[in-house]
Scaffold this active site. Sequence first.
Site, mmCIF file in Angstrom:
data_model
loop_
_atom_site.group_PDB
_atom_site.id
_atom_site.type_symbol
_atom_site.label_atom_id
_atom_site.label_comp_id
_atom_site.label_asym_id
_atom_site.label_seq_id
_atom_site.Cartn_x
_atom_site.Cartn_y
_atom_site.Cartn_z
ATOM 1 N N GLY A 251 23.131 86.440 22.660
ATOM 2 C CA GLY A 251 23.360 85.991 24.031
ATOM 3 C C GLY A 251 22.324 84.966 24.416
ATOM 4 O O GLY A 251 21.133 85.180 24.192
ATOM 5 N N GLY B 136 28.267 95.666 25.754
ATOM 6 C CA GLY B 136 29.608 96.224 25.600
ATOM 7 C C GLY B 136 30.488 95.848 26.766
ATOM 8 O O GLY B 136 30.264 94.817 27.409
ATOM 9 N N CYS C 150 32.454 97.874 15.568
ATOM 10 C CA CYS C 150 33.183 96.609 15.639
ATOM 11 C C CYS C 150 33.064 95.831 14.320
ATOM 12 O O CYS C 150 31.964 95.471 13.889
ATOM 13 C CB CYS C 150 32.586 95.792 16.783
ATOM 14 S SG CYS C 150 33.103 94.084 16.821
ATOM 15 N N CYS D 64 36.179 99.270 13.835
ATOM 16 C CA CYS D 64 37.217 98.865 14.788
ATOM 17 C C CYS D 64 37.743 97.503 14.353
ATOM 18 O O CYS D 64 36.983 96.543 14.271
ATOM 19 C CB CYS D 64 36.647 98.772 16.206
ATOM 20 S SG CYS D 64 37.822 98.045 17.372
ATOM 21 N N CYS E 17 41.092 93.693 17.075
ATOM 22 C CA CYS E 17 41.433 92.281 17.286
ATOM 23 C C CYS E 17 42.269 91.735 16.126
ATOM 24 O O CYS E 17 42.971 90.742 16.273
ATOM 25 C CB CYS E 17 40.177 91.437 17.526
ATOM 26 S SG CYS E 17 38.999 91.437 16.160
#
Length: 470
Positions: free
Chosen positions: A38, A114, A247, A447, A450
């Site tokens: 970030g 998250g 993820c 996961c 997507c």
Amino acid sequence: MFTEIKGINEECGVFGIWGHEKAAELTYYGLHAQQHRGQEGAGVVVSDGSSLKLHKDTGLVNDVFKKANFSELNGKAAIGHVRYSTQGDKDGYGNVQPLLFQSQQGSLALAHNGNVMNAYELRGELENEGSILQTTSDTEVLAHLIKRSTSTKKEDAISEALQKLVGAYSYLILTEEKMYVALDPRGIRPLSIGRLGDAYVVASETCAFDLIGATFEREVLPGELITISDDGLDSTRFAMREQRRMCAMEYVYLSRPDSDLNHVNVHASRKRMGMELAKEAPADADVVTGVPDSSISAAIGYAEQIGLPYEMGIIKNRYIGRTFIQPSQELREQGVKMKLSPVRKIVEGKRVVMIDDSIVRGTTSRRIVRMLKEAGAKEVHVRIASPSIKNPCFYGIDMSTKEELIAANNSLAELCEKIGADSVAYLSESGLEEAIVKDKTIHQGICTACMTGRYPVKKQNESVISYTKS
Ligand code: AMP
């Protein structure tokens, strides 16, 4: 008044430390190591045992902390955050974390990575009951839920509040006396605990431990609430442990290659993705190149497996931020142009295999194929080291609508034409799993929502896009 609360998904990084004289300074280093998670804002909250102090701002970690006076940020415990916001976030500074709330009963600071999927509903309920929320961030909801709890013990209040959240979340919470660490029941985002001498450290990625000389101790478990204080570390559960669903994009793109997620090194998993891809989709070519930096590991694996030279066919200008992490398509396009350049001597007259880790909107692939061809490449074969992304992510990555995903709206042949490549192929789902799960000592799932559309946590309400307050 119209307030948008969607688009504040956060693919962020958190860091916390308990029991060290230089807590704020070490948090700065821990955030610096996680800058890739970030780049829009950073901050620290430090506790000296009787009060909490906050220093935060928009910008890169170095810029934010340049203005910090560490002698004023004294205390033996701190939490920090690097923030990535998406479009729609009008409240830049206010949403920079940690968020700090002060009351007569004591202070509370929060740092979160998250996406709380039911934040909209919870905000509505809180507002109906009289809460005035200060930010448009989904993170803040937890603070209000904790404050409203009737439990007298803070651990119970936090546990009760966490049970109301749906989604993906790694939370660090700091009070004057304690630090709390929580991970959602499926463990979608990474979060690890380490030690630095007698101090405890917590970070989204283990690369933060390496920078400060801390040693990895263990992963935070899905559904676990850890309390750290001068009495040591205490672990409880706020939710039944479900099968972990880390993820897959953390391995594919998001995390740093030197981090280990769930005991799997990110570089090693990416290299295996490249190797699997070479087995599944070999290309008749002269040279293999990768899009720096995140695709280099996969490109090395592909080249090694197929027996072609790996070359630095594309170079990156180090002084531009991540292209995807730019909140508008226009900025992203400009970002790719400024960031990557071809090495003409390497690609001229060659059939080039161009490896990228993923295609989301197609911006990067389209530009790079054009760039390589303009530099004289005879053919460009695009190989993607993950399955195609066709579904939005609701767990904290800025891919929230199907419309923006090029693979969701085009056949492979159409996509190939749109990006101007001579051929395109993706890694299969089983190839990805093989690459990540290999070498694992413990069985844990990933996961891939997507890519596959199989969502481990269901989206509850489509209306979270925006809402109107009067
Ligand atoms: P795009 O250019 O929109 O197709 O995005 C794909 C490029 O962005 C690839 O080069 C990836 O390395 C990178 N990327 C993929 N997923 C993400 C993400 N979630 N956040 C930031 N960058 C990403």
